[in-house]
Design a protein around this motif. Structure first.
Motif, PDB file in Angstrom:
ATOM      1  N   ARG A 127     -21.137   2.147  36.003  1.00 32.78           N
ATOM      2  CA  ARG A 127     -21.603   2.960  35.221  1.00 32.78           C
ATOM      3  C   ARG A 127     -22.620   3.953  35.223  1.00 32.78           C
ATOM      4  O   ARG A 127     -23.113   3.964  35.873  1.00 32.78           O
TER       5      ARG A 127
ATOM      6  N   ASP B 281     -10.568   3.964  34.467  1.00 35.00           N
ATOM      7  CA  ASP B 281     -10.318   2.286  34.430  1.00 35.00           C
ATOM      8  C   ASP B 281      -8.636   2.545  34.114  1.00 35.00           C
ATOM      9  O   ASP B 281      -7.786   3.784  33.559  1.00 35.00           O
TER      10      ASP B 281
ATOM     11  N   ARG C 290     -16.265  13.019  27.513  1.00 34.76           N
ATOM     12  CA  ARG C 290     -16.297  12.037  26.974  1.00 34.76           C
ATOM     13  C   ARG C 290     -17.074  10.919  25.936  1.00 34.76           C
ATOM     14  O   ARG C 290     -18.409  11.054  25.781  1.00 34.76           O
TER      15      ARG C 290
ATOM     16  N   ALA D  88     -15.444  10.895  34.146  1.00 41.60           N
ATOM     17  CA  ALA D  88     -16.446   9.548  34.166  1.00 41.60           C
ATOM     18  C   ALA D  88     -17.545  10.010  34.151  1.00 41.60           C
ATOM     19  O   ALA D  88     -18.173   8.990  34.516  1.00 41.60           O
TER      20      ALA D  88
ATOM     21  N   ARG E  34     -14.776   5.530  30.285  1.00 44.99           N
ATOM     22  CA  ARG E  34     -14.194   5.716  31.605  1.00 44.99           C
ATOM     23  C   ARG E  34     -12.244   6.046  31.395  1.00 44.99           C
ATOM     24  O   ARG E  34     -11.807   5.779  30.418  1.00 44.99           O
TER      25      ARG E  34
ATOM     26  N   ARG F  91      -9.970   4.459  40.612  1.00 48.91           N
ATOM     27  CA  ARG F  91     -11.130   3.693  40.450  1.00 48.91           C
ATOM     28  C   ARG F  91     -12.401   4.154  41.329  1.00 48.91           C
ATOM     29  O   ARG F  91     -13.086   4.262  40.715  1.00 48.91           O
TER      30      ARG F  91
ATOM     31  N   GLY G  40     -13.864   6.617  39.357  1.00 44.36           N
ATOM     32  CA  GLY G  40     -14.447   6.155  38.019  1.00 44.36           C
ATOM     33  C   GLY G  40     -13.373   6.266  37.051  1.00 44.36           C
ATOM     34  O   GLY G  40     -13.642   5.778  35.902  1.00 44.36           O
TER      35      GLY G  40
END
Length: 424
Positions: free
Chosen positions: A66, A248, A53, A348, A206, A243, A246
């Motif tokens: 977060r 979106d 990520r 995430a 995310r 959700r 983690g």
């Protein structure tokens, strides 16, 4: 609600759902059924790019939950300056060593910007909580130890140097690490980041996931039901699981069993998401829209040797991976937990879910050949199965707190046998 019995609990039997899940067997044009581990490895390879990520810059006000990509240090001292811990009077400790004593009040300081005031010998300055301590003052006398009379205040209790004064940096000094990389930000972390004046923070991005549920029988919750219709729970359920782990969730769509409808929604979803998860339409019925459409796009479908959740499919559409789960509610959830949750959490930046071993509270029987993932509840005497193995028993999933993992080669387990349990 738990289900106990004095004899063995059977964990297998007829479990044919509306989409014929139990009848899904390999054919010449489908892969040989895979083990759970093989399909997990296949999904991890498919989602490999998702697991690396980049970072996002978000406001501290929106950073709850977060994951920081690096340690975050304080740019300033806290407190930022010497300030009063109490409403009262700023004094020189030497002037209140002998009490009672009457001192002239030389001014008042409120919290906020203020002019420089010096506490001269024999004087006091009225001060509010959080206000900067005036020069030469080294103690605060709480207001309850004083009596004000005109321009003078009588001090009835002596205070030593430093009492009720918050020194600059006594909470944290500039350069101190406030939150660590990989830590999930909770409200207490937001508080300290805001207190040191940070407006934005770098966090793990995310994964963007879209959900598509399929079936002409599905309607929104709250809608009137016609014969043969059911409420669409899989859309909201998958979105909630995503959700919670983690992701979106960028879209939740529903498609009919018409291929053109599903194809249109599929390409809409892939235009927004890095991963698409579908439910339903993957088994051997006449209206398996997900399989029918994705097979023409290079999708692979087969049966994983587990119950519930055997029928599975994967594809890549416009560069976006697609995971296709069976449509029965429990099968959908079990499929997500077994094949998608770990990768979503890893992408995430969340820690993995811990699996543990717990003794059975009662004996069970199973059949060889399919790994059973049964709903259970961990209690003082071990784990108890909740209801039966049926993939339509949604309430049992709500009452359970683990999946009880029974190996494919197991026929019977006695009470007290340790079994692997997977938190829901």
């Amino acid at each position: 609600m738990t289900s106990r019995t004095t004899g063995p609990i059977r964990t297998t039997g007829p479990d044919r759902d509306a989409r014929g899940e139990s009848a899904f067997e390999p054919t010449a044009d489908r892969p040989v059924p895979a083990s759970v581990e093989e399909h997990i490895d296949h999904v991890r390879r498919l989602l490999d790019a998702l697991r690396t990520r980049p970072s996002d810059t978000v406001s501290v006000a929106e950073a709850l939950g977060r994951i920081p990509t690096s340690d975050v240090a304080s740019p300033v001292d806290l407190p930022l300056f010497r300030n009063s811990q109490m409403d009262g009077y700023a004094v020189r400790a030497v002037d209140v060593a002998a009490v009672p004593v009457s001192l002239r009040v030389a001014g008042t300081i409120a919290a906020g910007p203020s002019d420089t005031i010096v506490v001269e010998p024999g004087t006091a300055v009225k001060i509010m909580t959080g206000a900067p301590v005036p020069e030469q003052a080294d103690a605060i006398v709480p207001v309850e130890n004083t009596v004000a009379e005109g321009d003078f205040v009588t001090i009835s209790m002596s205070r030593a140097a430093g009492e009720y004064i918050r020194e600059q940096g006594s909470d944290v000094t500039a350069g101190t690490v406030l939150v660590r990389s990989g830590q999930t930000l909770e409200p207490r972390h937001i508080a300290v980041l805001a207190a040191v004046g940070l407006s934005h923070i770098e966090v793990r991005s995310r994964p963007k996931v879209a959900v598509i549920t399929t079936g002409a029988e599905l309607v929104d919750a709250g809608s009137p039901l016609r014969p043969g219709q059911i409420f669409d729970s899989n859309g909201v359920t998958l979105a909630a699981h995503l959700r919670a782990n983690g992701a979106d969730v960028v879209a939740v769509h529903r498609s009919s069993d018409v291929p053109e409808d599903f194809r249109r929604i599929l390409f809409l979803a892939t235009s927004k998401a890095e991963l698409v998860i579908t439910s339903g339409g993957v088994s051997m019925g006449d209206f398996e829209v997900v399989k029918d459409v994705l097979a023409t796009l290079g999708g692979q479908f087969g049966s994983v040797r587990m119950q519930p959740g055997g029928p599975q499919g994967t594809a890549v559409v416009d560069g976006v991976p697609v995971l296709s789960f069976p449509g029965n509610p429990v099968s959908t959830v079990v499929s997500f937990l077994m094949f998608a949750r770990a990768v979503i959490r890893e992408s995430a930046g969340l820690p993995p879910i811990s699996v543990r071993s717990v003794p059975l509270a009662h004996s069970i029987t199973s059949i060889s050949g399919k790994r059973q993932l049964l709903r259970g509840k961990v209690e003082e005497d071990g784990v108890t199965l909740i209801a039966g193995p049926g993939s339509h028993l949604v309430a049992a999933m709500a009452w359970a707190d683990v999946l009880v993992d029974i190996p494919a080669d197991t026929i019977e387990l006695a009470a007290g046998t340790n079994v692997r349990v997977i938190p829901l």
